[in-house]
Each structure stands twice: as C-alpha cells, then as structure tokens.
Enzyme design. Structure first.
Site, mmCIF file in Angstrom:
data_model
loop_
_atom_site.group_PDB
_atom_site.id
_atom_site.type_symbol
_atom_site.label_atom_id
_atom_site.label_comp_id
_atom_site.label_asym_id
_atom_site.label_seq_id
_atom_site.Cartn_x
_atom_site.Cartn_y
_atom_site.Cartn_z
ATOM 1 N N GLY A 104 2.625 32.364 14.604
ATOM 2 C CA GLY A 104 1.938 31.859 15.801
ATOM 3 C C GLY A 104 2.799 30.885 16.570
ATOM 4 N N ARG B 197 2.923 29.775 21.249
ATOM 5 C CA ARG B 197 2.342 28.697 22.079
ATOM 6 C C ARG B 197 1.784 27.593 21.176
ATOM 7 N NH1 ARG B 197 -3.455 30.749 22.891
ATOM 8 N NH2 ARG B 197 -3.404 32.715 21.772
ATOM 9 N N ASN C 20 1.073 28.874 10.496
ATOM 10 C CA ASN C 20 0.427 28.166 11.600
ATOM 11 C C ASN C 20 -0.560 29.036 12.382
ATOM 12 O OD1 ASN C 20 0.363 26.143 14.025
ATOM 13 N ND2 ASN C 20 1.065 28.077 14.894
ATOM 14 N N SER D 132 -7.253 22.005 8.992
ATOM 15 C CA SER D 132 -7.994 21.372 10.094
ATOM 16 C C SER D 132 -8.932 20.319 9.497
ATOM 17 C CB SER D 132 -8.821 22.444 10.805
ATOM 18 O OG SER D 132 -9.829 21.844 11.597
ATOM 19 N N TYR E 58 -14.453 29.699 10.481
ATOM 20 C CA TYR E 58 -13.248 28.856 10.576
ATOM 21 C C TYR E 58 -13.251 27.817 9.456
ATOM 22 C CZ TYR E 58 -9.708 25.978 12.977
ATOM 23 O OH TYR E 58 -8.581 25.273 13.307
HETATM 24 N N1 LIG Z 1 -5.699 22.830 18.537
HETATM 25 C C1 LIG Z 1 -6.421 22.146 17.696
HETATM 26 O O1 LIG Z 1 -7.169 21.264 18.101
HETATM 27 C C2 LIG Z 1 -6.330 22.426 16.211
HETATM 28 C C3 LIG Z 1 -7.033 21.580 15.365
HETATM 29 C C4 LIG Z 1 -6.980 21.785 13.996
HETATM 30 C C5 LIG Z 1 -6.243 22.833 13.491
HETATM 31 N N2 LIG Z 1 -5.559 23.654 14.317
HETATM 32 C C6 LIG Z 1 -4.798 24.750 13.704
HETATM 33 O O2 LIG Z 1 -3.453 24.732 14.166
HETATM 34 C C7 LIG Z 1 -2.930 26.052 14.213
HETATM 35 C C8 LIG Z 1 -2.357 26.340 15.598
HETATM 36 O O3 LIG Z 1 -3.385 26.168 16.536
HETATM 37 P P1 LIG Z 1 -3.154 26.086 18.106
HETATM 38 O O4 LIG Z 1 -4.110 25.105 18.620
HETATM 39 O O5 LIG Z 1 -1.731 25.966 18.411
HETATM 40 O O6 LIG Z 1 -3.702 27.534 18.518
HETATM 41 P P2 LIG Z 1 -3.440 28.413 19.844
HETATM 42 O O7 LIG Z 1 -2.898 27.581 20.930
HETATM 43 O O8 LIG Z 1 -4.707 29.155 20.059
HETATM 44 O O9 LIG Z 1 -2.289 29.425 19.333
HETATM 45 C C9 LIG Z 1 -2.594 30.283 18.308
HETATM 46 C C10 LIG Z 1 -1.348 30.956 17.810
HETATM 47 O O10 LIG Z 1 -1.727 31.827 16.738
HETATM 48 C C11 LIG Z 1 -1.407 33.171 17.098
HETATM 49 N N3 LIG Z 1 -2.483 34.099 16.727
HETATM 50 C C12 LIG Z 1 -3.768 34.069 17.114
HETATM 51 N N4 LIG Z 1 -4.414 35.143 16.634
HETATM 52 C C13 LIG Z 1 -3.516 35.850 15.929
HETATM 53 C C14 LIG Z 1 -3.555 37.079 15.222
HETATM 54 N N5 LIG Z 1 -4.655 37.825 15.170
HETATM 55 N N6 LIG Z 1 -2.426 37.518 14.628
HETATM 56 C C15 LIG Z 1 -1.297 36.801 14.701
HETATM 57 N N7 LIG Z 1 -1.179 35.653 15.368
HETATM 58 C C16 LIG Z 1 -2.274 35.181 15.976
HETATM 59 C C17 LIG Z 1 -1.230 33.200 18.597
HETATM 60 O O11 LIG Z 1 -0.333 34.260 18.951
HETATM 61 P P3 LIG Z 1 -0.280 34.915 20.464
HETATM 62 O O12 LIG Z 1 -0.405 33.787 21.405
HETATM 63 O O13 LIG Z 1 1.066 35.554 20.541
HETATM 64 O O14 LIG Z 1 -1.375 35.889 20.563
HETATM 65 C C18 LIG Z 1 -0.681 31.799 18.868
HETATM 66 O O15 LIG Z 1 0.711 31.792 18.689
HETATM 67 C C19 LIG Z 1 -4.085 26.980 13.846
HETATM 68 O O16 LIG Z 1 -3.995 27.332 12.482
HETATM 69 C C20 LIG Z 1 -5.302 26.114 14.090
HETATM 70 O O17 LIG Z 1 -6.397 26.523 13.316
HETATM 71 C C21 LIG Z 1 -5.582 23.479 15.693
#
Ligand SMILES: NC(=O)c1ccc[n+]([C@@H]2O[C@H](COP(=O)([O-])OP(=O)(O)OC[C@H]3O[C@@H](n4cnc5c(N)ncnc54)[C@H](OP(=O)(O)O)[C@@H]3O)[C@@H](O)[C@H]2O)c1
Lengths: 249, 128
Positions: free
Chosen positions: A14, A17, A92, A144, A157
């Site tokens: 991932g 972005r 990630n 998370s 989730y």
């Molecule tokens: N943002 C927050 O507030 C937050 C809080 C706690 C935990 N997290 C955790 O941090 C991590 C990254 O989150 P983020 O906020 O950066 O998320 P994001 O901006 O939504 O990006 C998600 C990433 O995961 C990839 N992805 C999504 N669905 C997928 C699938 N079916 N197969 C393969 N790759 C997939 C996407 O790839 P594409 O874009 O190429 O489709 C993208 O690179 C996640 O594990 C999330 O649960 C985030």
C-alpha cells in the site's frame, strides 16, 4: 543515516499513497531499497517510485489486489522469483469500510480481513526464510487504535486490527532468537484518504479528543517505522502513535 | 554427487550454524530439540541451509509429520497405532524405526529428529 539500513530491501504494501507512501519516502532517505506494492493507484506509485529513485535507492513496483485470497502469496512469489532479499516487511496496505454489523455482507467482511490480516500473515510466512538467512529482519504491521477499542460501525476493521496485534505478538516470540523483530504501529488519526472517508465531522470529533489537537502526518508514522527498523531490542510491541488519543478515553 | 563423509560434514555444518552449537555437541545421536535446543523456527533455518548446501528442495512436511501425528486413525492417547507406524514408514522411510518400535507407548516424535536422521534424509533424497 544509520548505516545498518543502507542497501537492505524493504517491501512496503500500500505504498501508492497515504502512510505507505510516507514510509517508502522515509526508508528511501535511509538508503533502503524498496519493493513498492500498490493495488490501483498507478500514478501514485509512479510518483513514489520516482521520489525514492531520486534518493538513490533501487526500486521495484508490484501490483496486487490483496482482498483476493491468493494474491498475497503471488506477490511474495514474484518478489522471491526476482531474488529480492526482503529484510524489512511493512504490512501497511489497509482497507476499512464502515457499516453496522447487521448489514455487513460476508464478502465485504472477508475482503477487509484478507487485506488487513490474512495478507500480512501470508507475507510474513513467505518472506521469513529470507530474513532468517540474513539473521536480521523487521516485521512491522500497521494496526490502529481501533485494535483495542470497539469502533461503532467498524467491526470488521476492529477485528482485523485486533488480529494483527495478536499475530505480531505471537510471531515476535517465534522469531526473536534469529535476530528478527515483529512490532505493530497503532496510529490514531492520520491525514490520509482513509481518514477523509470518515467525513469532516467525525475527524473534528477525534481531533478534539486528541491531546495534541491535530491529526498525525504520514511522516510521523514513517518515523516510527525507521525507529523500529533501527532498534533491534523492541519486539512484540504495539506502538501507539496517536497524539495521546488513548489517554483521553 | 557428494560422498557420505561430505554429506555428514555439510549436515553438521548446517546444524552448527543454524543452532549456534559447538562442534562436539553434534553427535550422531544428539536429538535436535532436547540436546541441541532447536525450536520450531530453527527447523525452517535448517531446511533452508540444507537446501542450499545440497541444491535440493525440501517440502516442510518432510520434517514435520504433523498430518500423521495429529490423525486419530494413527495416534490415540499419545500411542502410535500400527496404522500410524505404517504411515510413518511409507512417508518417512529415513526415520529410525527401531527406536520407534522400542517406544510406541510413550512415543515422542521429537526424539526421532537426530543428527543421523537428518543425514539419512539427505542421503535418501540424493539417492546415495
Ligand atoms: N489514516 C488513518 O487515520 C489510520 C489510522 C489508523 C490506522 N491506519 C492504518 O494505516 C494503514 C495505511 O492507511 P492509510 O490511511 O494510508 O490508507 P489509504 O490512504 O486509504 O491508503 C491505503 C493503501 O492501501 C492500499 N490498498 C487498499 N486496498 C487494497 C487492496 N484491496 N489490495 C491491496 N492494497 C490495497 C491502497 O492501494 P491503492 O491506492 O493503489 O489502491 C493504498 O496504497 C492501514 O493499514 C490503515 O488501517 C490508518
């Protein structure tokens, strides 16, 4: 720059972005070569690859939809086929979908578990021998704050992130004596697309409860990744990078 | 094709490196877990080193007869049934069956993973 990371290979899933992109940039700045995974955001991953290459490291891009059960194994196999010795694995890629449990479709539930929990499990299993060979490895799983709390409308989730904490702790026990550490990072709110999907109102509410009174930047999560790569004496931990959010509940 | 002596040396070397033990601890009868302190992750490491040393692919099942030992048709109350004995013999011919026969009642599979068993396995795979 810590010389012990220079020239090592990391897989960041991932990475197209959000937090994954920030982690890739930060590792590249440390001299780490990168296997960059994405699902659909082609321009995003190209951008990330370009920036990482500019930092002078080697890069390779891999596409896989990890919501499909067999894709994680295929991803690992294509990495192994290219003889990349991944010693840092950053699980990630993450997927969330808000809906009350009663309305959750089985297939949606499974997609979330596949991306957030099953794929990390498969990637760890498949890439462990490479870490073993080098007697050095870092497994870093994105969890998370919702791994320890119930999130209304977020059951799938929450389950996947609680699972990743359990997986992290158990794996840490099994691999420790081989110089491999396994840790999870549990962010609170981070400024990414995933957070934006919650909507402004929800984000404001979370920020108002966060002692640091703001969302994290992806770079701040990436900093923790680098710390866990460098420090070989932290393992089995869930590291909360949440601006103090947990303390205010 | 490596000679018996070369196989012995390379197996010992793999075990010494994977388990961080001293040369003299690696006797023929040494049990990997009980005498040399091997844990499950070490088996992965050992397999890995043997694959490299002998240019063979070792299926994990070859070293982990779980499917037999967790099958109620083969093992009951920790006791190996005759059918279990036969299954082991056909799938794992390199095991020390005299040793198994001696202890069918209080059978501990771990005891079979000795240095000489690993050597036997490699010889069988290489057709030596
Ligand atoms: N943002 C927050 O507030 C937050 C809080 C706690 C935990 N997290 C955790 O941090 C991590 C990254 O989150 P983020 O906020 O950066 O998320 P994001 O901006 O939504 O990006 C998600 C990433 O995961 C990839 N992805 C999504 N669905 C997928 C699938 N079916 N197969 C393969 N790759 C997939 C996407 O790839 P594409 O874009 O190429 O489709 C993208 O690179 C996640 O594990 C999330 O649960 C985030």
């Amino acid at each position: 720059m810590d010389s012990n990371l220079i020239g090592k290979w990391a897989l960041v899933t991932g990475a197209s972005r959000g937090i994954g992109a920030a982690i890739a940039h930060r590792l590249a700045a440390e001299g780490v070569n990168l296997a960059l995974h994405y699902r659909s955001h082609r321009t995003g991953i190209e951008e990330v690859e370009k920036t990482c290459s500019k930092a002078g490291v080697e890069t390779m891009v891999f596409q896989a939809d990890l919501s499909e059960p067999s894709e994680a194994a295929k991803l690992a196999d294509s990495i192994l086929d290219r003889d990349l010795s991944i010693q840092i694995l950053v699980n990630n890629a993450g997927l969330s979908q808000a809906a009350p449990l009663w309305s959750f479709k089985g297939e949606d539930w499974n997609r979330i578990q596949n991306v957030n929990l099953e794929s990390p499990r498969v990637l760890i299993q498949k890439l462990l021998p490479t870490m073993l060979r080098g007697r050095w490895g870092r497994i870093i799983n994105l969890s998370s704050v919702l791994s320890t709390w119930g999130g209304r409308g977020n059951s799938a989730y929450c389950v996947s992130k609680a699972g990743i904490n359990g997986l992290t702790r158990a794996v840490a026990l099994e691999v420790g004596r081989k110089g491999i550490t396994a840790n999870a990072i549990a962010p609170g709110l981070v400024e990414t697309d995933m957070a934006a999907e919650m909507g402004d109102e929800m984000m404001k509410q979370i920020i108002s409860r966060t002692p640091l009174n703001r969302a994290a930047k992806g770079e701040e999560i990436a900093e923790a990744v680098v710390f866990l790569c460098r420090c070989g004496y932290v393992t089995g931990e869930v590291l909360y990078i949440d601006g103090g959010l947990r303390q205010s509940f | 094709m490596p000679t018996n002596a070369e196989i012995k040396d390379q197996v010992r070397e793999a075990l010494i490196e994977a388990l961080g033990v001293d040369d003299e601890e690696v006797t023929d009868d040494a049990i990997l877990t009980k005498d040399l302190g091997a844990e499950s992750i070490d088996f992965l490491d050992i397999i890995f080193r043997l694959e490299k040393a002998f240019q063979i692919k070792i299926p994990k099942d070859d070293f982990f007869p779980q499917s037999i030992l967790t099958n109620r048709e083969y093992v009951e109350n920790g006791k190996l049934k005759p059918a279990g004995f036969e299954a082991l013999q056909s799938h794992y011919p390199y095991l020390d069956f005299d040793r198994i026969r001696e202890k069918v009642d209080s059978f501990d599979m771990q005891d079979l993973f000795t240095v000489s068993m690993i050597e036997g396995y490699v010889k069988q795979r290489l057709g030596v």
